[in-house]
Design a protein around this motif. Sequence first.
Motif, PDB file in Angstrom:
ATOM      1  N   PRO A 101     -51.670 -20.238 -69.160  1.00 21.67           N
ATOM      2  CA  PRO A 101     -51.683 -19.393 -70.361  1.00 21.67           C
ATOM      3  C   PRO A 101     -53.055 -18.802 -70.682  1.00 21.67           C
ATOM      4  N   ASN A 102     -54.123 -19.327 -70.084  1.00 18.06           N
ATOM      5  CA  ASN A 102     -55.464 -18.814 -70.364  1.00 18.06           C
ATOM      6  C   ASN A 102     -56.057 -18.002 -69.215  1.00 18.06           C
ATOM      7  N   ALA A 103     -55.259 -17.733 -68.180  1.00 18.25           N
ATOM      8  CA  ALA A 103     -55.762 -17.018 -67.008  1.00 18.25           C
ATOM      9  C   ALA A 103     -56.130 -15.577 -67.359  1.00 18.25           C
ATOM     10  N   GLU A 104     -57.084 -15.036 -66.614  1.00 25.09           N
ATOM     11  CA  GLU A 104     -57.497 -13.652 -66.807  1.00 25.09           C
ATOM     12  C   GLU A 104     -56.572 -12.724 -66.032  1.00 25.09           C
ATOM     13  N   VAL A 105     -56.081 -11.693 -66.702  1.00 27.99           N
ATOM     14  CA  VAL A 105     -55.243 -10.666 -66.069  1.00 27.99           C
ATOM     15  C   VAL A 105     -56.034  -9.358 -66.063  1.00 27.99           C
ATOM     16  N   VAL A 106     -56.271  -8.830 -64.873  1.00 26.00           N
ATOM     17  CA  VAL A 106     -57.078  -7.616 -64.733  1.00 26.00           C
ATOM     18  C   VAL A 106     -56.277  -6.411 -65.217  1.00 26.00           C
ATOM     19  N   GLY A 107     -56.923  -5.559 -66.013  1.00 26.70           N
ATOM     20  CA  GLY A 107     -56.276  -4.367 -66.542  1.00 26.70           C
ATOM     21  C   GLY A 107     -56.447  -3.163 -65.643  1.00 26.70           C
ATOM     22  N   LEU A 108     -55.624  -2.157 -65.843  1.00 25.70           N
ATOM     23  CA  LEU A 108     -55.653  -0.949 -65.017  1.00 25.70           C
ATOM     24  C   LEU A 108     -56.986  -0.219 -65.103  1.00 25.70           C
ATOM     25  N   LYS A 109     -57.664  -0.312 -66.238  1.00 30.19           N
ATOM     26  CA  LYS A 109     -58.935   0.396 -66.392  1.00 30.19           C
ATOM     27  C   LYS A 109     -60.012  -0.131 -65.448  1.00 30.19           C
ATOM     28  N   ASP A 110     -59.826  -1.332 -64.907  1.00 26.12           N
ATOM     29  CA  ASP A 110     -60.814  -1.886 -63.985  1.00 26.12           C
ATOM     30  C   ASP A 110     -60.605  -1.415 -62.552  1.00 26.12           C
ATOM     31  N   PHE A 111     -59.576  -0.608 -62.336  1.00 27.04           N
ATOM     32  CA  PHE A 111     -59.347  -0.022 -61.012  1.00 27.04           C
ATOM     33  C   PHE A 111     -59.663   1.474 -61.074  1.00 27.04           C
ATOM     34  N   PRO A 112     -60.304   2.031 -60.058  1.00 28.97           N
ATOM     35  CA  PRO A 112     -60.531   3.477 -60.025  1.00 28.97           C
ATOM     36  C   PRO A 112     -59.206   4.230 -60.160  1.00 28.97           C
ATOM     37  N   LYS A 113     -59.234   5.373 -60.818  1.00 23.96           N
ATOM     38  CA  LYS A 113     -57.993   6.115 -61.051  1.00 23.96           C
ATOM     39  C   LYS A 113     -57.246   6.403 -59.753  1.00 23.96           C
ATOM     40  N   GLU A 114     -58.011   6.680 -58.694  1.00 26.61           N
ATOM     41  CA  GLU A 114     -57.369   7.025 -57.423  1.00 26.61           C
ATOM     42  C   GLU A 114     -56.718   5.815 -56.755  1.00 26.61           C
ATOM     43  N   ASP A 115     -56.967   4.606 -57.259  1.00 27.01           N
ATOM     44  CA  ASP A 115     -56.378   3.390 -56.685  1.00 27.01           C
ATOM     45  C   ASP A 115     -55.266   2.798 -57.552  1.00 27.01           C
ATOM     46  N   ARG A 116     -54.928   3.491 -58.629  1.00 21.05           N
ATOM     47  CA  ARG A 116     -53.878   2.980 -59.515  1.00 21.05           C
ATOM     48  C   ARG A 116     -52.501   3.486 -59.081  1.00 21.05           C
ATOM     49  N   PRO A 117     -51.485   2.620 -59.165  1.00 23.74           N
ATOM     50  CA  PRO A 117     -50.114   3.075 -58.890  1.00 23.74           C
ATOM     51  C   PRO A 117     -49.613   3.964 -60.034  1.00 23.74           C
ATOM     52  N   PRO A 118     -48.546   4.736 -59.797  1.00 19.92           N
ATOM     53  CA  PRO A 118     -47.900   5.451 -60.903  1.00 19.92           C
ATOM     54  C   PRO A 118     -47.372   4.435 -61.924  1.00 19.92           C
ATOM     55  N   VAL A 119     -47.912   4.469 -63.128  1.00 17.27           N
ATOM     56  CA  VAL A 119     -47.641   3.388 -64.083  1.00 17.27           C
ATOM     57  C   VAL A 119     -46.241   3.479 -64.678  1.00 17.27           C
ATOM     58  N   LEU A 120     -45.844   4.657 -65.152  1.00 17.90           N
ATOM     59  CA  LEU A 120     -44.585   4.775 -65.890  1.00 17.90           C
ATOM     60  C   LEU A 120     -43.396   4.369 -65.029  1.00 17.90           C
TER      61      LEU A 120
END
Length: 434
Positions: A297-316
């Motif tokens: 319950p206390n683990a860190e979850v990386v957010g999309l903003k920490d990935f370059p835009k060109e490396d993000r999947p289509p979110v919607l």
Amino acid sequence: MDVVLLSRLQFAIAVFFHFIFVPLTLGLSVMIAIMETQYVRTGNEVYKRMAKFWGKLFLINFALGVVTGITLEFQFGTNWSRYSEYVGDIFGSLLAIEATVAFFLESTFLAVWHFGWDKVSKRVHLFAIWAVAVASNISALWIILANGWMQNPVGYVLRNGRAELDSFYEVLTNVFAWGQYFHTIFAAWMLAGFFVLGVSAWHILRKNELDFFNRSFRLGAVFALIFAVLVAVQGHNHGNTVAKLQPAKLAAMESHWETQSGAPMYLLVVPDEENEGNAIQAFGIPNVLSLLAFNDPNAEVVGLKDFPKEDRPPVLLTFLSFRLMVGLGTLFPILAGLAWLWRNKLEEKPWLLKSLIYTIPLPYITIMAGWNVAEVGRQPWIVYGMMRTSDAVSPVPVESVATSVIAFVVVYSILGILDIYLLKKYAKKGPQSA
């Protein structure tokens, strides 16, 4: 549209149409083998008729599945030649094993089973259908090992400008691939259970062959209930693997933008990719996302903003597909549980029988949504972290791909309609007279 998008669209169309047939083949083959085992064990002719009736529907589904599956592998040469050139040493070996071993084994014994009634001994005939069931599910294993390697490349070295196989053992034991495999197989067997439940419910409502379809119903209820639960459990386990190996996909699945420890899960979310956030984000449950992703319950979850835009999947699309999969996946154990609980008093529960008829398409939709999460969520990589999809496409004119996309839609639509028509026709017709 450019060549990359059109080629992706064509492959997606081919895969989705092919996967109309695959899960029913995987699950129904096992159920037919169980029916025939009961016939050989007890001598009860009802089980023989059950194997023949459901076997006819299996054969229709299998034949059309083969037609739609053949074109998939050709596309690696026509539309994805740069990908094939770069990783063909690894990817090609897995597809070759699937085609030359599992598929031919499956096809050969299916012929023995179909034409061997009363021509071979009962035990030889029973062995044939079990060989079909095992080979079908092994065939799926090799395909998913290939896909799992694309999701989590292991056992290779970069040499002479391409990826070459270094450890076949690592490819075979790829943890991501095995997670995918069990999630897919459990879903397929669940789908077959609901298919049998739905068809049986239709006949029970009309009081057709009540002994025959009550037996079928009970077997379908067992399959649907067991594997609806197992697919949910395995989905959680596989989600842990995704969180570890594909954190960008996990972030897109939940539309999670800010890195944080003890991350909450929001029940109501409307993603806003343009503004890198969520237009609506409400009803958060503290720590649940961290707990589901990492069992902490206390683990860190990386957010999309920490990935370059060109490396993000289509979110919607990834987010909506995931929510649809989970939402429908929650419904199935409830329906299957009720089917099992009331299996001996079905005529008193017409609403349940009607519900099960309309449930038949839902497992298909759920499986398609799950594969959408897996494939769209991997973008922009065709091989995760190693080769971009834009670098893998064949250098062909846009017009050529556009023409083939249209042709695929037309031909596959005809085949899909034909499959549904034939399955519906023979399912309604019922079994042959005793």
